[in-house]
Design an enzyme around this catalytic site. Structure first.
Site, PDB file in Angstrom:
ATOM      1  N   HIS A  50       2.442   4.275   5.747  1.00 45.52           N
ATOM      2  CA  HIS A  50       2.205   2.764   5.765  1.00 45.52           C
ATOM      3  C   HIS A  50       2.271   2.444   7.246  1.00 45.52           C
ATOM      4  CE1 HIS A  50       3.035  -1.262   3.761  1.00 45.52           C
ATOM      5  NE2 HIS A  50       2.525  -1.676   5.105  1.00 45.52           N
ATOM      6  N   GLY A  81      -1.796   0.504   4.228  1.00 39.52           N
ATOM      7  CA  GLY A  81      -1.363  -0.741   4.865  1.00 39.52           C
ATOM      8  C   GLY A  81      -2.733  -1.922   5.282  1.00 39.52           C
ATOM      9  N   CYS A 117      10.127   1.848   1.160  1.00 40.08           N
ATOM     10  CA  CYS A 117      10.314   0.409   0.559  1.00 40.08           C
ATOM     11  C   CYS A 117      11.778  -0.020   1.356  1.00 40.08           C
ATOM     12  CB  CYS A 117      10.864   0.849  -0.929  1.00 40.08           C
ATOM     13  SG  CYS A 117      11.155  -0.767  -1.642  1.00 40.08           S
TER      14      CYS A 117
END
Length: 329
Positions: free
Chosen positions: A167, A208, A94
């Site tokens: 990701h 993603g 994040c």
């Protein structure tokens, strides 16, 4: 025996709460569900029920933790194990400034020894849970593959973590909002594929920008699993063929009528429990259910109408379904 992590729904802040997860579980039995990211300290110092309560049907389910203090993460992991989570995942992806200020999230990719200590502390505290990590392919404008391989390789060597959810974008710690960080940095799926080639024994899951079942099939030729984010939220019925397509499950797909009736029963129970849950808390997750169907606009309009929601009647779900049926004739 838990199903494989062939498919999973990404942890999404404000979205993948227990009400969304209940709906998702009605649509797919085998897909792994993830909570939104929860700060380890919130679990230790707040009301654990508020953060950890889940519906009995939700497993296989993972709790995603945010934090960088190994003692806090260990305490939170031990609590989560008591609530019956199958996996506890450490957020190292994040990029939000708020998260950086707390020294966790994507900036931890610069601190591999700290991450290693956190994962080991979590594993010691919750020995029966899988301890996993979710991270980016790199930070800021870094474009080489090697720092990613070094990060994963060191964690594989120094911890028991065997599941890496990647990701396939960089996290830009400066200059982009969290929303822009989901779209602006380019996708590099080839880096994630390369990780799987290099670390054959690790479970590598790609995340993603994945929006169709065709893309999922494509990725599964190169990696062990696929994690789908926003598409599974905005178009939840994408998931209805997953059990058959990806898990070989012969159970018939759920119909719209069946699903809405189950959600109606669920809403009635939640409202009667008097724990502060109101219809809007649940209905907001259902807006995309009719995605692509005739009557989708009517459905969305009724379930987001403040006046209709105010009365807090679970019957609104059945009434909206009836209106969709009427629209379709």
């Amino acid at each position: 025996m838990l199903p494989k992590r062939t498919l999973s729904i990404a942890p999404m802040l404000d979205w993948t709460d227990r009400h969304y997860r209940y709906m998702a579980r009605q649509i797919t039995k085998n897909t792994w569900l993830y909570t939104e990211m929860i700060n380890a300290r919130a679990i230790i110092h707040g009301d654990p029920n508020r953060f950890l309560l889940k519906n009995e049907c939700e497993n296989p389910i993972a709790l995603q933790l945010g934090g960088s203090d190994s003692a806090d993460l260990a305490k939170a992991a031990a609590k989560a194990a008591q609530y019956g989570y199958d996996e506890i995942n450490l957020n190292c992806g994040c990029p939000s400034p708020r998260v950086q200020k707390g020294a966790f999230g994507a900036c931890l990719m610069n601190e591999v020894n700290l991450v290693s200590g956190c994962l080991n502390a979590m594993q010691d505290a919750a020995p029966n849970c899988d301890i996993t990590i979710k991270h980016r392919i790199g930070l800021d404008k870094q474009t080489e593959y090697q720092p990613l391989a070094d990060f994963v390789g060191e964690l594989a060597r120094s911890t028991n973590c065997r599941t890496f959810i990647v990701h396939a974008r960089n996290a830009w710690l400066d200059g982009l909002s969290p929303k822009e960080n989901r779209d602006v940095p380019p996708l590099r799926y080839d880096y994630v594929y390369q990780l799987k080639q290099e670390f054959v024994d690790l479970e590598i899951i790609i995340n993603g920008g994945i929006t169709t079942n065709e893309q999922i099939h494509q990725h599964l030729q190169y990696v062990d699993g696929v994690m789908v984010g926003r598409e599974a939220y905005h178009n939840p019925m994408l998931m209805k063929s997953w059990d058959a397509q990806f898990y070989g499950d012969t159970t018939p797909e759920i119909t719209y009528d069946e699903l809405i009736n189950r959600l109606y029963d669920y809403a009635k129970i939640q409202l009667a429990a008097n724990r502060g849950t109101i219809l809007r808390h649940m209905a907001r997750h259902y807006l995309g259910l009719m995605h692509g169907l005739h009557g989708a606009r009517t459905w969305r309009r009724m379930l987001s109408d403040a006046d209709l929601l105010k009365s807090n009647r679970a019957e609104l779900l059945l009434e909206a379904l009836a209106m969709v049926r009427e629209d379709s004739h």
